[in-house]
Design an enzyme around this catalytic site. Sequence first.
Site, short mmCIF file in Angstrom:
data_model
loop_
_atom_site.label_atom_id
_atom_site.label_comp_id
_atom_site.label_asym_id
_atom_site.label_seq_id
_atom_site.Cartn_x
_atom_site.Cartn_y
_atom_site.Cartn_z
CG ASP A 220 -3.49 -2.46 4.26
OD1 ASP A 220 -2.70 -1.69 4.85
OD2 ASP A 220 -4.67 -2.15 4.01
CG ASP B 280 -7.97 -2.14 1.45
OD1 ASP B 280 -7.24 -1.82 2.39
OD2 ASP B 280 -8.36 -1.33 0.57
CD GLU C 72 -2.85 1.42 2.24
OE1 GLU C 72 -2.95 0.56 3.12
OE2 GLU C 72 -3.65 2.38 2.11
CB THR D 16 -4.35 3.87 8.70
OG1 THR D 16 -3.57 2.85 8.08
CG2 THR D 16 -3.42 4.97 9.18
#
Length: 257
Positions: free
Chosen positions: A78, A209, A62, A83
């Site tokens: 990821d 994801d 990512e 986050t």
Amino acid sequence: MIEELKAAALAGGAILKEGFYAPKSVEKKGAIDLLTQYDRAAEEAIVSLLQKRLPGWDLIAEEGSGSDSRSDRRIYIDPIDGTTNFVHGHPFCCVSIGAWEADKAVSGVIYAPILGELYHATRGGGAFCNGQALRVHKADRLDQALLATGFPYGVFEDEQLTRQVNDWLFRALRVSRGVRRCGAAALDLAHLARGVYGGFWEIGLKSWDVAAGVLLIEEAGGQVTTLSGEPFAVESGDGILASNSALHPSLVSLLRD
Ligand code: IPD
Ligand code: CA
């Protein structure tokens, strides 16, 4: 390769855990899309371990520290999914690492260190959380199921997108036992594999994801498609619909425009 993915997830997860309880410097990738020094550090640890232990695999990460030669052997990373949760002290955040060969997921690991949950799956070998085999929820009607979804960062600026997301949520709330939005898509998929949720949908997700969660769900007896029930391609950027299989047709109808 599952042992290498686990080792990488544990290394990244140790950095996530250290950062969770520490002050963070927060940057923005978009209006509400955050990045911290711990996302970068976790990704570097994962990428350097996998480069050594699984040479020959492309690493699609990512925060951009991977390497992509467009080969058919691809690992999606990821370093911190969730986050925003991580920044605000919400424990629902994880590392997600999924390996795909051509259009098939072959191995996946999701590690949520604050929750103490280590998930793994291999194609044909089953899906597990902390060593315990996973099975999807048995509901065959939406009113027996808890559902989950996520909201793309674009809702902050795009009114039309917000209305669409809201409309799906409204419909789901009227027919299910409830809808959760916990803020880490990889972990949402893991919890579906584990039988917590009967269905999950989201638009605007990226390959890293979902790459690991898709395999967990398939190995636990669930199904993953686009929102309209078409085959799901990990790099397509299409919306994702995941379910325990039995609820899939009802969810496709629910989300139809
Ligand atoms: C996000 C999370 C969130 C989802 C967002 C994702 P990130 O990933 O998975 O649940 O709703 O669309 O971008 O930015 O925390 O890695
Ligand atoms: Ca992330």
